[in-house]
Motif scaffolding. Structure first.
Motif, PDB file in Angstrom:
ATOM      1  N   THR A  45       0.834  -1.201   0.000  1.00 48.40           N
ATOM      2  CA  THR A  45       0.000   0.000   0.000  1.00 48.40           C
ATOM      3  C   THR A  45       0.865   1.246   0.000  1.00 48.40           C
ATOM      4  O   THR A  45       0.552   2.239  -0.670  1.00 48.40           O
ATOM      5  CB  THR A  45      -0.959   0.022   1.195  1.00 48.40           C
ATOM      6  OG1 THR A  45      -0.214  -0.110   2.416  1.00 48.40           O
ATOM      7  CG2 THR A  45      -1.973  -1.099   1.100  1.00 48.40           C
TER       8      THR A  45
ATOM      9  N   GLU B  93      -2.792 -13.895   5.324  1.00 44.56           N
ATOM     10  CA  GLU B  93      -2.449 -13.392   3.987  1.00 44.56           C
ATOM     11  C   GLU B  93      -2.563 -14.502   2.947  1.00 44.56           C
ATOM     12  O   GLU B  93      -3.042 -14.278   1.827  1.00 44.56           O
ATOM     13  CB  GLU B  93      -1.026 -12.831   4.010  1.00 44.56           C
ATOM     14  CG  GLU B  93      -0.869 -11.593   4.880  1.00 44.56           C
ATOM     15  CD  GLU B  93       0.539 -11.416   5.397  1.00 44.56           C
ATOM     16  OE1 GLU B  93       1.464 -12.038   4.827  1.00 44.56           O
ATOM     17  OE2 GLU B  93       0.729 -10.686   6.385  1.00 44.56           O
TER      18      GLU B  93
ATOM     19  N   VAL C 250      -8.495  -3.945  -1.332  1.00 42.87           N
ATOM     20  CA  VAL C 250      -7.750  -4.777  -0.391  1.00 42.87           C
ATOM     21  C   VAL C 250      -7.282  -3.889   0.767  1.00 42.87           C
ATOM     22  O   VAL C 250      -6.606  -2.880   0.551  1.00 42.87           O
ATOM     23  CB  VAL C 250      -6.549  -5.462  -1.068  1.00 42.87           C
ATOM     24  CG1 VAL C 250      -5.916  -6.467  -0.107  1.00 42.87           C
ATOM     25  CG2 VAL C 250      -6.976  -6.159  -2.356  1.00 42.87           C
TER      26      VAL C 250
ATOM     27  N   THR D 149      -1.593  -7.625   3.472  1.00 37.29           N
ATOM     28  CA  THR D 149      -2.625  -8.328   2.719  1.00 37.29           C
ATOM     29  C   THR D 149      -2.563  -7.949   1.244  1.00 37.29           C
ATOM     30  O   THR D 149      -2.710  -8.806   0.356  1.00 37.29           O
ATOM     31  CB  THR D 149      -4.014  -7.991   3.286  1.00 37.29           C
ATOM     32  OG1 THR D 149      -4.025  -8.268   4.685  1.00 37.29           O
ATOM     33  CG2 THR D 149      -5.099  -8.807   2.610  1.00 37.29           C
ATOM     34  N   SER D 150      -2.370  -6.666   0.959  1.00 36.09           N
ATOM     35  CA  SER D 150      -2.268  -6.220  -0.435  1.00 36.09           C
ATOM     36  C   SER D 150      -1.133  -6.936  -1.149  1.00 36.09           C
ATOM     37  O   SER D 150      -1.291  -7.401  -2.288  1.00 36.09           O
ATOM     38  CB  SER D 150      -2.060  -4.709  -0.483  1.00 36.09           C
ATOM     39  OG  SER D 150      -3.193  -4.024   0.016  1.00 36.09           O
TER      40      SER D 150
ATOM     41  N   ILE E 148      -1.661  -9.456  -4.418  1.00 31.48           N
ATOM     42  CA  ILE E 148      -1.014  -9.154  -5.694  1.00 31.48           C
ATOM     43  C   ILE E 148      -0.056 -10.282  -6.091  1.00 31.48           C
ATOM     44  O   ILE E 148      -0.014 -10.720  -7.242  1.00 31.48           O
ATOM     45  CB  ILE E 148      -0.278  -7.808  -5.616  1.00 31.48           C
ATOM     46  CG1 ILE E 148      -1.267  -6.660  -5.421  1.00 31.48           C
ATOM     47  CG2 ILE E 148       0.566  -7.573  -6.871  1.00 31.48           C
ATOM     48  CD1 ILE E 148      -2.246  -6.470  -6.543  1.00 31.48           C
TER      49      ILE E 148
ATOM     50  N   PHE F  41      -7.603  -2.393  -8.843  1.00 32.92           N
ATOM     51  CA  PHE F  41      -7.361  -2.527  -7.406  1.00 32.92           C
ATOM     52  C   PHE F  41      -7.400  -1.160  -6.714  1.00 32.92           C
ATOM     53  O   PHE F  41      -6.968  -0.153  -7.279  1.00 32.92           O
ATOM     54  CB  PHE F  41      -5.983  -3.140  -7.132  1.00 32.92           C
ATOM     55  CG  PHE F  41      -5.824  -4.548  -7.601  1.00 32.92           C
ATOM     56  CD1 PHE F  41      -6.181  -5.616  -6.790  1.00 32.92           C
ATOM     57  CD2 PHE F  41      -5.334  -4.812  -8.869  1.00 32.92           C
ATOM     58  CE1 PHE F  41      -6.046  -6.918  -7.236  1.00 32.92           C
ATOM     59  CE2 PHE F  41      -5.189  -6.109  -9.320  1.00 32.92           C
ATOM     60  CZ  PHE F  41      -5.545  -7.166  -8.497  1.00 32.92           C
ATOM     61  N   CYS F  42      -7.888  -1.188  -5.504  1.00 29.52           N
ATOM     62  CA  CYS F  42      -7.608  -0.123  -4.543  1.00 29.52           C
ATOM     63  C   CYS F  42      -6.910  -0.805  -3.371  1.00 29.52           C
ATOM     64  O   CYS F  42      -7.506  -1.652  -2.700  1.00 29.52           O
ATOM     65  CB  CYS F  42      -8.883   0.570  -4.067  1.00 29.52           C
ATOM     66  SG  CYS F  42      -8.572   1.781  -2.744  1.00 29.52           S
ATOM     67  N   LEU F  43      -5.636  -0.471  -3.183  1.00 29.81           N
ATOM     68  CA  LEU F  43      -4.852  -1.065  -2.099  1.00 29.81           C
ATOM     69  C   LEU F  43      -4.796  -0.039  -0.969  1.00 29.81           C
ATOM     70  O   LEU F  43      -4.200   1.023  -1.112  1.00 29.81           O
ATOM     71  CB  LEU F  43      -3.460  -1.437  -2.594  1.00 29.81           C
ATOM     72  CG  LEU F  43      -3.427  -2.352  -3.832  1.00 29.81           C
ATOM     73  CD1 LEU F  43      -1.994  -2.688  -4.216  1.00 29.81           C
ATOM     74  CD2 LEU F  43      -4.236  -3.624  -3.603  1.00 29.81           C
ATOM     75  N   LYS F  44      -5.416  -0.383   0.155  1.00 28.76           N
ATOM     76  CA  LYS F  44      -5.666   0.579   1.223  1.00 28.76           C
ATOM     77  C   LYS F  44      -4.860   0.261   2.475  1.00 28.76           C
ATOM     78  O   LYS F  44      -4.880  -0.864   2.956  1.00 28.76           O
ATOM     79  CB  LYS F  44      -7.157   0.577   1.584  1.00 28.76           C
ATOM     80  CG  LYS F  44      -7.569   1.658   2.569  1.00 28.76           C
ATOM     81  CD  LYS F  44      -8.886   1.331   3.239  1.00 28.76           C
ATOM     82  CE  LYS F  44      -8.693   0.445   4.450  1.00 28.76           C
ATOM     83  NZ  LYS F  44      -8.064   1.152   5.594  1.00 28.76           N
TER      84      LYS F  44
END
Length: 428
Positions: free
Chosen positions: A19, A343, A363, A368-369, A373, A404-407
């Protein structure tokens, strides 16, 4: 200044989680830098044309120190082979680390790779309320040690004095670059750092309270062989590159949108992520994984549940838990093994969701992101310009065209999950 050859890269950046790497790439892109994000050392091309910055997304933040150093060293060697002008080491704005690393030890390795004489540590992110004064880190109006970060299950931050946090991680002497020097401007910062390095203090925690401070720090360090910090200081590098004739004034690209089913995968245990899950679950299907159950059975049950729900409504699958539940799982499997178990589950579930037609993923959580991926076999991402806290938009073309939005676990407004998934969708 001599014009830059078209095949050279100005910045090789290493993000210690996914992220953070996406956030950094988004800020560079928003600044007009032509930016490539890669997910492993093997995916850095040997030659690049029309690329100003390459961001390497690692998962070194909570890895064992030996593993982190190995990956950081490989990334540094790859960037040196590209003959980058500067290596930038990006870590969390709350300086997430332990006495074993992985900030000071990795910076020490990068210093040796680059022959840098001084290294600044600038985690301040004023937009997110993260600031440093007299070497002490604040989260809003709280000292770091009094903030929710003190309860982080992997990197509990129980000290606010960042010099005291960094010192056990490195053999280098750690000092302070005070706010008064930052206020005095670029030349003062350079002179102070050089004097402290000559006195045997090469590592300096730098005070920064606002965007003007970050702008001054970037102006002082944009041409150093090595710089470290949060993404917010690197956001000011592209302006320095333009001012010094290294890049053209390129417009930032618009975020891409895509059709397809949508899902949230949440692995972060941050308070904010759990609040966001609760808000999303009020109007959307939600499944919480049992991390103590058999892995294969858990994955199969989750995918069966998603199949029954169908593609018409966004879903959420989470391993996120409160402190007591996290402690129970960590006691059974160990701290790092418990995190990697979660994960691994979410990564394998992501593969199954793609087979079910999911094309938009939000995500939650840096580790976790990275797991998602990597599980999907994605090697390169096109990152949209930075648009705000906690929203790192990017696109991949393999194994399918995916959005994706990796948060970051601790960022983003409470109602962002449903809104961002809608924004990622095709307007048609």
């Amino acid at each position: 200044m001599t014009a830059r050859p078209p095949s050279s890269v100005i910045l090789g950046a290493i993000g210690d989680d996914f992220t953070g790497a996406v956030e950094l790439a988004g800020m560079l892109t928003a600044g007009g830098a032509r930016t490539l994000l890669v997910t492993s050392v093997a995916d850095i091309p040997s030659q690049l044309v029309a690329i100003d910055a390459v961001v390497m997304a690692l998962r070194s933040r909570v890895a064992p120190a030996s593993e982190a150093l190995h990956e950081i060293g490989r990334a540094a060697a790859a960037f040196q082979a590209l003959d980058v002008r500067q290596i930038f080491f990006k870590y969390c704005a709350t300086f997430d680390s332990t006495d074993d690393g992985n900030i000071g030890n990795c910076a020490e390795l990068l210093m040796a790779h680059t022959d840098a004489r001084s290294v600044l540590f600038c985690p301040s992110f004023p937009e997110a309320g993260r600031t440093v004064y007299q070497g002490h880190h604040f989260v809003g109006d709280q000292l770091l040690e009094n903030s929710p970060k003190r309860l982080d299950p992997l990197t509990p931050m129980t000290r606010s004095d960042l010099m005291a946090v960094l010192a056990p991680q490195t053999a280098k002497t750690v000092g302070l670059l005070p706010w008064a020097t930052v206020q005095a401007g670029e030349a003062a910062v350079r002179a102070y750092a050089a004097a402290r390095a000559a006195a045997g203090v090469p590592f300096l925690i730098v005070d920064a309270l606002n965007e003007n401070d970050l702008r001054a720090i970037a102006a002082a360090t944009w041409d150093w062989p090595l710089m470290t910090g949060g993404s917010s200081v690197a956001a000011y590098f592209p302006a320095q590159w333009r001012a010094n004739g290294l890049v053209a004034d390129n417009p930032a690209p618009r975020p891409e949108r895509i059709r397809g089913a949508a899902a949230v995968l949440a692995g972060s245990c941050a308070d904010r992520t759990r609040e966001q899950i609760d808000a999303f679950a009020q109007n959307h299907p939600m499944l919480t994984l049992d991390l103590k159950a058999d892995e294969d059975a858990t994955i199969a049950a989750a995918l069966s549940w998603a199949h029954r729900i169908g593609p018409s409504v966004p879903i959420c699958i989470a391993s996120s838990s409160g402190p007591e539940a996290v402690a129970e799982v960590q006691a059974r499997f160990g701290v790092i093994a418990a995190g990697r178990r979660a994960e691994r589950l979410l990564g394998k579930i992501a593969i199954g969701l793609v087979d079910l037609g999911v094309r938009r993923f939000l995500v939650a959580g840096g580790e976790t992101s990275g797991a998602v991926i990597q599980a999907l076999g994605i090697s390169q991402l096109r990152v949209a310009p930075y648009a705000g806290l906690g929203v790192g938009r990017c696109m991949a073309d393999h194994p399918s065209r995916l959005s994706f939005c990796l948060k970051s676990g601790k960022l983003g407004d409470i109602d962002m999950f449903a809104r961002v998934l809608t924004e990622m969708g095709d307007e048609a």
